[in-house]
Write a protein that holds these residues in place. Structure first.
Motif, PDB file in Angstrom:
ATOM      1  N   VAL A 161       0.870  -1.185   0.000  1.00  8.70           N
ATOM      2  CA  VAL A 161       0.000   0.000   0.000  1.00  8.70           C
ATOM      3  C   VAL A 161       0.902   1.228   0.000  1.00  8.70           C
ATOM      4  N   GLY A 162       0.771   2.069  -1.002  1.00 11.05           N
ATOM      5  CA  GLY A 162       1.605   3.271  -1.080  1.00 11.05           C
ATOM      6  C   GLY A 162       2.866   3.091  -1.906  1.00 11.05           C
ATOM      7  N   SER A 163       3.097   1.899  -2.463  1.00  7.66           N
ATOM      8  CA  SER A 163       4.266   1.692  -3.335  1.00  7.66           C
ATOM      9  C   SER A 163       3.933   2.168  -4.747  1.00  7.66           C
ATOM     10  N   LEU A 164       4.801   3.025  -5.280  1.00  9.28           N
ATOM     11  CA  LEU A 164       4.557   3.565  -6.620  1.00  9.28           C
ATOM     12  C   LEU A 164       5.716   3.194  -7.530  1.00  9.28           C
ATOM     13  N   PHE A 165       5.410   3.027  -8.816  1.00  7.80           N
ATOM     14  CA  PHE A 165       6.478   2.919  -9.806  1.00  7.80           C
ATOM     15  C   PHE A 165       6.188   3.962 -10.875  1.00  7.80           C
ATOM     16  N   ASP A 166       7.123   4.875 -11.052  1.00  4.05           N
ATOM     17  CA  ASP A 166       6.944   5.959 -12.021  1.00  4.05           C
ATOM     18  C   ASP A 166       5.638   6.719 -11.747  1.00  4.05           C
ATOM     19  N   GLY A 167       5.336   6.934 -10.482  1.00  6.68           N
ATOM     20  CA  GLY A 167       4.165   7.713 -10.098  1.00  6.68           C
ATOM     21  C   GLY A 167       2.855   6.949 -10.083  1.00  6.68           C
ATOM     22  N   LYS A 168       2.875   5.703 -10.527  1.00  6.78           N
ATOM     23  CA  LYS A 168       1.629   4.915 -10.579  1.00  6.78           C
ATOM     24  C   LYS A 168       1.645   3.870  -9.468  1.00  6.78           C
ATOM     25  N   HIS A 169       0.480   3.716  -8.788  1.00  5.96           N
ATOM     26  CA  HIS A 169       0.406   2.754  -7.682  1.00  5.96           C
ATOM     27  C   HIS A 169       0.581   1.336  -8.201  1.00  5.96           C
ATOM     28  N   VAL A 170       1.377   0.527  -7.498  1.00  8.48           N
ATOM     29  CA  VAL A 170       1.515  -0.877  -7.901  1.00  8.48           C
ATOM     30  C   VAL A 170       0.165  -1.586  -7.751  1.00  8.48           C
ATOM     31  N   GLY A 171      -0.011  -2.608  -8.545  1.00  9.69           N
ATOM     32  CA  GLY A 171      -1.314  -3.277  -8.598  1.00  9.69           C
ATOM     33  C   GLY A 171      -2.089  -2.828  -9.827  1.00  9.69           C
ATOM     34  N   LEU A 172      -1.660  -1.686 -10.393  1.00  5.01           N
ATOM     35  CA  LEU A 172      -2.346  -1.154 -11.580  1.00  5.01           C
ATOM     36  C   LEU A 172      -1.554  -1.418 -12.859  1.00  5.01           C
ATOM     37  N   PHE A 173      -0.425  -2.124 -12.735  1.00  3.51           N
ATOM     38  CA  PHE A 173       0.388  -2.419 -13.927  1.00  3.51           C
ATOM     39  C   PHE A 173      -0.064  -3.711 -14.593  1.00  3.51           C
ATOM     40  N   GLY A 174      -0.229  -4.760 -13.802  1.00  2.00           N
ATOM     41  CA  GLY A 174      -0.620  -6.064 -14.331  1.00  2.00           C
ATOM     42  C   GLY A 174      -2.120  -6.136 -14.564  1.00  2.00           C
ATOM     43  N   ASN A 175      -2.619  -7.355 -14.812  1.00  5.27           N
ATOM     44  CA  ASN A 175      -4.053  -7.550 -15.029  1.00  5.27           C
ATOM     45  C   ASN A 175      -4.814  -7.377 -13.732  1.00  5.27           C
ATOM     46  N   VAL A 176      -4.180  -7.819 -12.625  1.00  5.20           N
ATOM     47  CA  VAL A 176      -4.849  -7.794 -11.335  1.00  5.20           C
ATOM     48  C   VAL A 176      -3.806  -7.525 -10.242  1.00  5.20           C
ATOM     49  N   GLY A 177      -4.191  -6.756  -9.215  1.00  3.01           N
ATOM     50  CA  GLY A 177      -3.344  -6.547  -8.040  1.00  3.01           C
ATOM     51  C   GLY A 177      -4.080  -7.053  -6.808  1.00  3.01           C
ATOM     52  N   CYS A 178      -3.339  -7.657  -5.855  1.00  2.00           N
ATOM     53  CA  CYS A 178      -3.967  -8.265  -4.682  1.00  2.00           C
ATOM     54  C   CYS A 178      -3.369  -7.682  -3.402  1.00  2.00           C
ATOM     55  N   PHE A 179      -4.239  -7.210  -2.511  1.00  2.17           N
ATOM     56  CA  PHE A 179      -3.806  -6.555  -1.272  1.00  2.17           C
ATOM     57  C   PHE A 179      -4.262  -7.348  -0.047  1.00  2.17           C
ATOM     58  N   SER A 180      -3.562  -7.144   1.075  1.00  2.00           N
ATOM     59  CA  SER A 180      -3.898  -7.833   2.323  1.00  2.00           C
ATOM     60  C   SER A 180      -4.145  -6.827   3.443  1.00  2.00           C
ATOM     61  N   PHE A 181      -5.138  -7.133   4.277  1.00  2.00           N
ATOM     62  CA  PHE A 181      -5.413  -6.294   5.445  1.00  2.00           C
ATOM     63  C   PHE A 181      -5.297  -7.108   6.735  1.00  2.00           C
ATOM     64  N   TYR A 182      -4.388  -8.050   6.720  1.00  2.00           N
ATOM     65  CA  TYR A 182      -4.003  -8.827   7.912  1.00  2.00           C
ATOM     66  C   TYR A 182      -3.417  -7.835   8.940  1.00  2.00           C
ATOM     67  N   PRO A 183      -3.546  -8.135  10.247  1.00  2.00           N
ATOM     68  CA  PRO A 183      -3.209  -7.112  11.251  1.00  2.00           C
ATOM     69  C   PRO A 183      -1.861  -6.401  11.138  1.00  2.00           C
ATOM     70  N   VAL A 184      -0.783  -7.073  10.736  1.00  2.00           N
ATOM     71  CA  VAL A 184       0.506  -6.362  10.720  1.00  2.00           C
ATOM     72  C   VAL A 184       0.816  -5.663   9.390  1.00  2.00           C
ATOM     73  N   LYS A 185      -0.107  -5.678   8.434  1.00  2.00           N
ATOM     74  CA  LYS A 185       0.148  -4.978   7.169  1.00  2.00           C
ATOM     75  C   LYS A 185      -0.050  -3.468   7.358  1.00  2.00           C
ATOM     76  N   HIS A 186       0.093  -2.698   6.279  1.00  2.00           N
ATOM     77  CA  HIS A 186      -0.014  -1.235   6.418  1.00  2.00           C
ATOM     78  C   HIS A 186      -1.340  -0.813   7.044  1.00  2.00           C
ATOM     79  N   ILE A 187      -2.450  -1.385   6.555  1.00  2.00           N
ATOM     80  CA  ILE A 187      -3.754  -1.140   7.194  1.00  2.00           C
ATOM     81  C   ILE A 187      -4.431  -2.490   7.404  1.00  2.00           C
ATOM     82  N   THR A 188      -5.385  -2.521   8.331  1.00  2.00           N
ATOM     83  CA  THR A 188      -5.983  -3.821   8.657  1.00  2.00           C
ATOM     84  C   THR A 188      -7.502  -3.784   8.723  1.00  2.00           C
ATOM     85  N   THR A 189      -8.097  -4.950   8.425  1.00  2.00           N
ATOM     86  CA  THR A 189      -9.520  -5.183   8.695  1.00  2.00           C
ATOM     87  C   THR A 189      -9.646  -6.473   9.526  1.00  2.00           C
ATOM     88  N   GLY A 190      -8.609  -6.834  10.248  1.00  2.00           N
ATOM     89  CA  GLY A 190      -8.555  -8.114  10.971  1.00  2.00           C
ATOM     90  C   GLY A 190      -8.029  -9.165  10.010  1.00  2.00           C
TER      91      GLY A 190
END
Ligand code: PLP
Length: 384
Positions: A161-190
């Motif tokens: 979360v917050g990683s950019l390449f050439d000003g664009k957020h990662v996850g938007l380069f490939g076909n699909v980007g996958c994020f996690s909200f496990y407690p120790v990640k940048h943000i959490t939902t449990g």
């Protein structure tokens, strides 16, 4: 310096705003299929400044949905990083496709684009990559290869979360980007995750598929309870309580990223005087690190010292971790299924066997960072 500190490696950042948001959902009657998931998706899209976001039950669920959605299966080969969380590879293995492991670059821990091309065969259908500890992978080279060989690209952005390449957020380069909200990640939902795609139809189709492949949402049903089913979908949804937490957590991202970058800079700077220790960070000026943690890699001859360093840090109350404890192809399941030779993954092995991950999360201020830095320096001087 006293040794009574207790500095955890990671800690979710929760306050009354977060707690009240969850309680508010529980004061109503809509616990799933509700407005909070839609709101969280919109907020996440705005944070990324692009893409179409779909809430899911975890990052692993998002990766699995992608592997199923692109119809990968027996006979297909998928390029994967040797150095990543096992979820990146499990998603490929679960659908029966064959993971083809590729070593990382020593300076960043990210998959080496030069080695990707050598691993491609006529069975290769895709690349599942990770942005290692939030350091963006070399997306220009990787997307170039994907285009040339017509490959699907799935980005594991669990720590990005917050990683950019050439000003664009990662996850938007490939076909699909996958994020996690496990407690120790940048943000959490449990527990929880997000799947993001640049393509609206792909996002809509996968959203449908992660909810049993029913053909209309509750709101779209003219007669309650009446719907049709267009495929064999899963239930990988997020609940409204989780999404409410996600909404308040997204608002904290700018502060979280700022504190992480300050802590990282301080520690990297402080540790730079030690020889034979390599600190992983982006080496491309276009790559903006999200600073999940600070990974210091001791040199090969310090392999035995690592355990002693970690133990001493623990005694002084400094929580550490290892990313990741083994290159995935050396883990028991994959090793016995596909065989393993250390000569193919020297950089992944070095990071797994000789690195220590230090905390830089927003739960730490300048006092803690000073303490971590001073003690790390003195312990390293004693042990290596
Ligand atoms: C934590 C993590 C995952 C797994 O995320 P879940 O939401 O727990 O499924 C996957 N990949 C990476 C790189 C991670 O760090």
């Amino acid at each position: 310096m006293n040794s009574t500190r207790d500095i955890p490696f990671g800690r979710p950042w929760l306050d009354d705003v977060d707690r009240n948001a969850v309680i508010e959902v529980l004061q109503g009657h809509i616990l799933t299929h509700g407005p909070k998931c839609a709101e969280f998706e919109t907020k996440f899209q705005n944070m990324m400044q692009g893409g179409y976001a779909v809430t899911t039950s975890s990052c692993m669920a998002s990766l699995h949905l992608a592997a199923i959605w692109y119809n990968f299966g027996p006979g297909d080969e998928i390029i994967v990083p040797a150095q990543t969380h096992v979820a990146t590879v499990h998603a490929v293995e679960l659908v029966g496709a064959k993971p083809i492991f590729v070593d990382c670059v020593a300076e960043t821990g990210n998959i080496d684009p030069e080695l990707i091309e050598a691993a491609i065969s006529d069975k290769t259908k895709g690349i599942f990559l990770v942005h290692f500890a939030g350091i963006p992978a070399q997306m220009d080279s990787i997307m170039g290869i994907a285009k040339r060989y017509d490959l699907i690209v799935v980005e594991d952005c669990a720590l990005a979360v917050g990683s950019l390449f050439d000003g664009k957020h990662v996850g938007l380069f490939g076909n699909v980007g996958c994020f996690s909200f496990y407690p120790v990640k940048h943000i959490t939902t449990g527990e929880g995750g997000m799947l993001v795609s640049n393509d609206k139809e792909t996002a809509n189709n996968i959203a449908n598929f992660r909810a049993f492949s029913v053909d209309r949402t509750h709101g779209e049903r003219k007669i309650p309870g009446v719907y049709d089913v267009t495929g064999v979908g899963m239930n990988y949804r997020m609940s409204e309580m989780q999404a409410a937490l996600g909404c308040t957590q997204v608002d904290k991202i700018p502060d979280i990223l700022y504190q992480r970058s300050q802590n990282f800079k301080y520690l990297k700077n402080g540790l730079s005087e030690i020889e034979h220790v390599n600190i992983l960070d982006s080496t491309d000026s276009r790559a903006q690190n999200s600073h999940y943690c600070l990974i210091m890699v001791l040199n090969k001859s310090s392999r035995d010292a690592r355990g002693r360093v970690i133990e001493k840090m623990k005694q002084r109350g400094i929580g550490t971790s290892v990313y990741y404890p083994q290159p995935v192809p050396r883990m028991e399941y994959y090793k016995s299924k596909y065989g393993y030779s250390s000569k193919h993954f020297p950089n992944a092995e070095l990071i797994s066997d000789c690195s220590i991950a230090l905390p830089v999360g927003p739960h730490l201020g300048i006092n803690e960072m000073e303490y971590i830095c001073t003690n790390t320096l003195s312990i390293l001087k004693e042990e290596i």
